[in-house]
Design a protein around this motif. Sequence first.
Motif, short mmCIF file in Angstrom:
data_model
loop_
_atom_site.label_atom_id
_atom_site.label_comp_id
_atom_site.label_asym_id
_atom_site.label_seq_id
_atom_site.Cartn_x
_atom_site.Cartn_y
_atom_site.Cartn_z
N MET B 159 -42.40 74.15 -108.37
CA MET B 159 -42.22 75.61 -108.28
C MET B 159 -42.16 76.20 -109.69
SD MET B 159 -39.34 75.66 -105.29
CE MET B 159 -38.89 77.35 -105.24
N SER B 160 -42.46 77.49 -109.80
CA SER B 160 -42.35 78.14 -111.11
C SER B 160 -40.87 78.45 -111.38
CB SER B 160 -43.15 79.43 -111.10
OG SER B 160 -42.56 80.35 -110.21
N ALA B 161 -40.54 78.70 -112.66
CA ALA B 161 -39.15 78.99 -113.02
C ALA B 161 -38.67 80.27 -112.31
CB ALA B 161 -39.03 79.14 -114.52
N GLY B 162 -39.57 81.25 -112.21
CA GLY B 162 -39.22 82.51 -111.54
C GLY B 162 -38.90 82.29 -110.07
N ASN B 163 -39.70 81.47 -109.44
CA ASN B 163 -39.50 81.15 -108.02
C ASN B 163 -38.18 80.41 -107.81
OD1 ASN B 163 -40.14 81.03 -105.35
ND2 ASN B 163 -42.04 79.88 -105.61
N VAL B 164 -37.90 79.47 -108.72
CA VAL B 164 -36.64 78.71 -108.62
C VAL B 164 -35.45 79.66 -108.75
CG1 VAL B 164 -35.19 77.04 -109.88
CG2 VAL B 164 -37.56 76.48 -109.38
N LYS B 165 -35.50 80.56 -109.75
CA LYS B 165 -34.39 81.48 -109.98
C LYS B 165 -34.21 82.44 -108.80
CE LYS B 165 -34.45 81.32 -114.99
NZ LYS B 165 -34.85 82.01 -116.22
N SER B 166 -35.32 82.88 -108.25
CA SER B 166 -35.25 83.78 -107.11
C SER B 166 -34.56 83.10 -105.91
CB SER B 166 -36.67 84.21 -106.74
OG SER B 166 -36.68 84.86 -105.51
N ASN B 167 -34.96 81.86 -105.63
CA ASN B 167 -34.34 81.11 -104.53
C ASN B 167 -32.87 80.80 -104.83
OD1 ASN B 167 -36.26 80.39 -102.27
ND2 ASN B 167 -37.51 79.88 -104.03
N LEU B 168 -32.61 80.53 -106.10
CA LEU B 168 -31.24 80.21 -106.53
C LEU B 168 -30.32 81.43 -106.34
CD1 LEU B 168 -29.93 77.71 -107.74
CD2 LEU B 168 -30.44 78.59 -110.01
N TYR B 169 -30.85 82.60 -106.63
CA TYR B 169 -30.07 83.84 -106.48
C TYR B 169 -29.62 84.01 -105.03
CZ TYR B 169 -29.37 88.80 -105.50
OH TYR B 169 -28.87 89.98 -105.04
N TYR B 170 -30.57 83.89 -104.09
CA TYR B 170 -30.23 84.07 -102.67
C TYR B 170 -29.28 82.98 -102.19
CZ TYR B 170 -33.70 87.76 -102.39
OH TYR B 170 -34.38 88.93 -102.58
N ALA B 171 -29.52 81.74 -102.65
CA ALA B 171 -28.68 80.62 -102.23
C ALA B 171 -27.24 80.82 -102.73
CB ALA B 171 -29.25 79.32 -102.76
N ARG B 172 -27.10 81.18 -104.02
CA ARG B 172 -25.76 81.33 -104.60
C ARG B 172 -25.02 82.52 -103.98
NH1 ARG B 172 -27.10 80.25 -110.94
NH2 ARG B 172 -27.11 77.99 -110.87
N LYS B 173 -25.76 83.57 -103.69
CA LYS B 173 -25.15 84.76 -103.08
C LYS B 173 -24.56 84.38 -101.71
CE LYS B 173 -26.06 89.58 -102.16
NZ LYS B 173 -27.00 90.55 -101.70
N HIS B 174 -25.38 83.64 -100.94
CA HIS B 174 -24.93 83.21 -99.61
C HIS B 174 -23.73 82.27 -99.72
CE1 HIS B 174 -25.32 81.78 -95.46
NE2 HIS B 174 -25.13 80.56 -95.96
N MET B 175 -23.83 81.29 -100.63
CA MET B 175 -22.76 80.31 -100.77
C MET B 175 -21.46 80.97 -101.27
SD MET B 175 -24.17 77.66 -99.63
CE MET B 175 -22.90 76.46 -99.88
#
Lengths: 168, 190
Positions: B159-175
Amino acid sequence: MMNCNEFQKRVYLYREMTSTERSLLSDHFAQCSACSKLMDQVVTANALISKARAFNPEVKNPERMTQQIMNAINVQQRSPLDKILLYFDNYFVRYSISLVSLSLICFFIYEQNGVSTPPIKTLSSQPLNGIKLDMKNFLDTYRKRRESRSELNSRYTYYKTQNTEDKL
Amino acid sequence: MTDQEVQATIRRAASGEQSAFRTIVSQNQSFLYTIAYRFLGNTADAEDAVQEAFVRLWKNLPNYRPEVKLTTWLYKIVVNLSLDILKSGHRNHQKSRMDVQSHTSIISAEEADDELHAAELHAFIQEAASELTPKQKAVFILRDLDELSVEDVCDILSMSAGNVKSNLYYARKHMSEKLKKYYQTDKIIS
């Protein structure tokens, strides 16, 4: 100028931020209690995740698991043919084979439509020994040719003698 | 084991030497199991994923390129396998829950309070992470639980760095929202 929504989005990606971005965020926290509160919540969540990291689920019986894996590999033991095929197992070969196959299919369809090939005459299915040679007709041709040739010769002889007599 | 020794072992295993492959298995199965368990949440699926990962490694060892770290390659295999299992919906939610409880009870009998708390937290996090999409879950586990660098996460998940960060944002928000409820309840109980 960034608004609170943008800052709050960045709070979750604090670990991935550069030092400049972090200091920008810290400046904003001094002015905004909502964002500062969110940061506290994220820090607490990170602390809990760090604590959970200490729990490492482990294999109950490592020796048994290793043996199971080795057994699975023995079942999947590579044959000499597999070893050869493995070298062809890459995208270049796969795409090349696909391209060649597609070209052959296109060529086959093109040929079947009869665009380029001349019409093929089907041969008679009658056996050759069924044909009879008519000797009379066959020899007639030669006889007529021979007769016309002898007639020409006699005419030629006549003109030749006439010419000789005239000269004399 | 030094890098050169590891490379030599891989070469011997690639040539078909099973004892060398056994060494690779025994050295890496534990960390692979941990990753698979974090993704799948139960012993049976995690063991299956690890076994399948090693079978794939064995099949593809002749194609091994020394510039790629073996652990990164194994990470890729096991993460992709775990994601396939998650996407196929094979995972039994109830089974997972029971399995986490059984892990917890084993630790509670033998280990200290801190470890019990860690196991409970891990179970809670796993439960909360099961509500994420497979990509968000993968990014969260690799970056926050396994503490890999963003570059390694990009490499493993392609995955691209942007894609990783985007997924990470939603995951961390949920967690973060889930964990907020957890520690609020925890405070009330204690």
